[in-house]
Design an enzyme around this catalytic site. Structure first.
Site, PDB file in Angstrom:
ATOM      1  N   CYS A  33     -16.982  68.268  12.489  1.00 45.73           N
ATOM      2  CA  CYS A  33     -15.591  68.723  12.477  1.00 45.73           C
ATOM      3  C   CYS A  33     -15.626  70.083  11.812  1.00 45.73           C
ATOM      4  O   CYS A  33     -15.776  70.183  10.606  1.00 45.73           O
ATOM      5  CB  CYS A  33     -14.695  67.756  11.705  1.00 45.73           C
ATOM      6  SG  CYS A  33     -13.010  68.387  11.484  1.00 45.73           S
ATOM      7  N   CYS A  64     -12.145  70.808   9.562  1.00 45.13           N
ATOM      8  CA  CYS A  64     -11.948  70.069   8.301  1.00 45.13           C
ATOM      9  C   CYS A  64     -13.111  69.098   8.173  1.00 45.13           C
ATOM     10  O   CYS A  64     -14.255  69.562   8.093  1.00 45.13           O
ATOM     11  CB  CYS A  64     -10.563  69.445   8.193  1.00 45.13           C
ATOM     12  SG  CYS A  64      -9.972  68.511   9.616  1.00 45.13           S
ATOM     13  N   SER A  65     -12.861  67.801   8.143  1.00 46.30           N
ATOM     14  CA  SER A  65     -13.982  66.866   8.002  1.00 46.30           C
ATOM     15  C   SER A  65     -13.686  65.560   8.717  1.00 46.30           C
ATOM     16  O   SER A  65     -14.021  64.487   8.233  1.00 46.30           O
ATOM     17  CB  SER A  65     -14.255  66.582   6.518  1.00 46.30           C
ATOM     18  OG  SER A  65     -14.436  67.773   5.804  1.00 46.30           O
ATOM     19  N   CYS A  66     -13.061  65.630   9.893  1.00 49.52           N
ATOM     20  CA  CYS A  66     -12.699  64.408  10.619  1.00 49.52           C
ATOM     21  C   CYS A  66     -13.957  63.588  10.893  1.00 49.52           C
ATOM     22  O   CYS A  66     -15.011  64.125  11.241  1.00 49.52           O
ATOM     23  CB  CYS A  66     -12.006  64.753  11.926  1.00 49.52           C
ATOM     24  SG  CYS A  66     -10.436  65.617  11.666  1.00 49.52           S
TER      25      CYS A  66
END
Lengths: 224, 204
Positions: free
Chosen positions: B105, B108-110
């Site tokens: 991701c 962000c950090s999905c």
């Protein structure tokens, strides 16, 4: 926004640093940030798109110098203050008071609240919409991503703007983050997986036989 | 960063976090038991062991594998997994002798929480997020995974609420193993796409 969070294709961050046997959390406060954020979103004090944009609005130097839960906390604090849930002065005063007397933080349980929130967390969130604007594109269609630089939240990364790709699949109709992050409602739109060839994104620097797939909303795309 | 048993003075973020927590509790928007229970979910109930069960089931049950590839969220729900952070829409992508999948991701950090739990730090840091889309083969080599040029690399940049789970290849020499034994071989890294599953039990 063209923020430092939009990291795809940037260089200079060095090798990936891995930690063997990494714990789920590295400090007690990280757990509390996770719980606060999940509880706040579950109670709709703010939505996930506002939350992501809250992180994007951090100062660039702070963003790069801090970790994941500090990002989370920055957004939680910003949003709860902006939404009027807490006042900045209240938080400053309470922080100072706890610094002077760390024991002044009594435990308080609320079984009814806990049952309600846990149920909602297990049920999950629903960005998918039953509203059904008919999808404009079909699998295999060639598309061109818009070359756009909005000042607000978007999920079209810089590295994939103004690029040709092909529709891989139609995912369904989903809340548009660009609107939902800014109090403009959900404005659901068809969402697609779009396949890009490495050379289209990175030119002669592309590695051979590498493809990137992005999930993109219909208004990010034009027919090609 | 201080640990739970640290007797040093608390760092500023820790104090401010506790201050905000206590204000939310006073306002009836949070409680100590909510914090404990939410933390327990992410420490104990969700994690790569869930994804490993999904992968092992797909390896031994071809009908389940077809359902997983067709509708990931429905297929993980069959095993009791779902909820926040990917229970809405999950896409499983299958590694084959000619295709290798990798999940990132960049914005962000999905991450697919219901099947992998919370992401490791490296997944959230700039080095991985910046490089996975630009130089996936170089990155994978650093992880110890050398892919021949004949293998197509597909990088899935999770830019929406759709979450991705890599269905790794079943290692050779595991024909005698049952589903539970197979699940013990499947690592978090293999389900992100930065490693293969090997027939020897993983070190962690």
């Amino acid at each position: 926004m063209n923020g430092v969070h939009d990291l795809g294709g940037m260089q200079g961050f060095g090798p990936v640093a891995r930690e063997p046997n990494e714990p789920v959390f590295h400090a007690d406060w990280e757990k509390r940030v996770l719980a606060m954020n999940v509880a706040a979103m579950t109670q709709r004090l703010y939505n996930v798109d506002e939350f992501r944009h809250g992180i994007e609005r951090m100062g660039a130097a702070h963003y790069l110098a801090s970790g994941y839960y500090e990002h989370w906390f920055a957004a939680v604090e910003t949003l709860l203050i902006e939404k009027g849930v807490v006042k900045r002065i209240e938080l400053d005063v309470r922080t100072a008071a706890l610094g002077a007397n760390p024991a002044a933080h009594p435990r308080r349980d609320d079984p009814a609240l806990s049952a309600r929130l846990l149920h909602a967390v297990r049920a999950g969130s629903a960005a998918k919409s039953e509203a059904a604007p008919a999808p404009r594109f079909r699998a295999g269609d060639r598309v061109l991503t818009r070359n756009t630089h909005p000042a607000g939240h978007t999920r079209l990364p810089r590295y994939a703007r103004g690029r040709h790709g092909a529709i891989e699949r139609f995912h369904g109709v989903y809340t548009l983050p660009d609107a939902h992050a800014h109090g403009r409602g959900r404005q659901p739109q068809p969402l697609y997986s779009v396949r890009f060839e490495g050379r289209e994104l990175w030119g002669e620097s592309a590695e051979p036989g590498a493809w990137v797939y992005l999930d993109l909303w219909e208004s990010y795309l034009e027919p090609a | 960063m201080g640990g739970t048993h640290n007797s040093e003075p608390e760092p500023y973020p820790a104090l401010r976090v506790r201050a905000l927590e206590s204000l939310l509790i006073e306002k009836g928007l949070l409680s100590s038991d909510v914090v404990d229970k939410l933390v327990a979910i992410y420490e104990n109930d969700v994690g790569p062991m869930n994804g490993a069960r999904v992968v092992a089931r797909a390896w031994v049950d071809s009908a389940y594998k077809q359902r997983l590839l067709a509708d990931g969220a429905a297929a993980i729900a069959e095993l009791g997994f779902g909820g926040r952070g990917g229970g809405d829409k999950l896409v499983a992508v299958e590694n084959t002798p000619t295709v290798h999948n990798l999940v990132v991701c960049t914005l962000c950090s999905c991450y697919p929480w219901p099947v992998l739990g919370l992401p490791p730090n490296w997944y959230k840091m700039p080095a991985y997020r910046s490089r996975a889309v630009l130089e996936p083969r170089t990155l994978l080599r650093e992880f110890g995974l050398e892919l021949p040029e004949s293998v197509e690399v597909r990088v899935w940049d999770s830019s929406a609420e759709v979450r991705y789970l890599v269905l790794p290849e079943r290692p050779a020499g595991t024909g005698h193993l049952g589903e539970a034994e197979l699940a013990r071989l499947v690592t978090r890294d293999a389900m992100i796409g930065v490693a293969r599953v090997t027939a020897a039990a993983p070190a962690r």
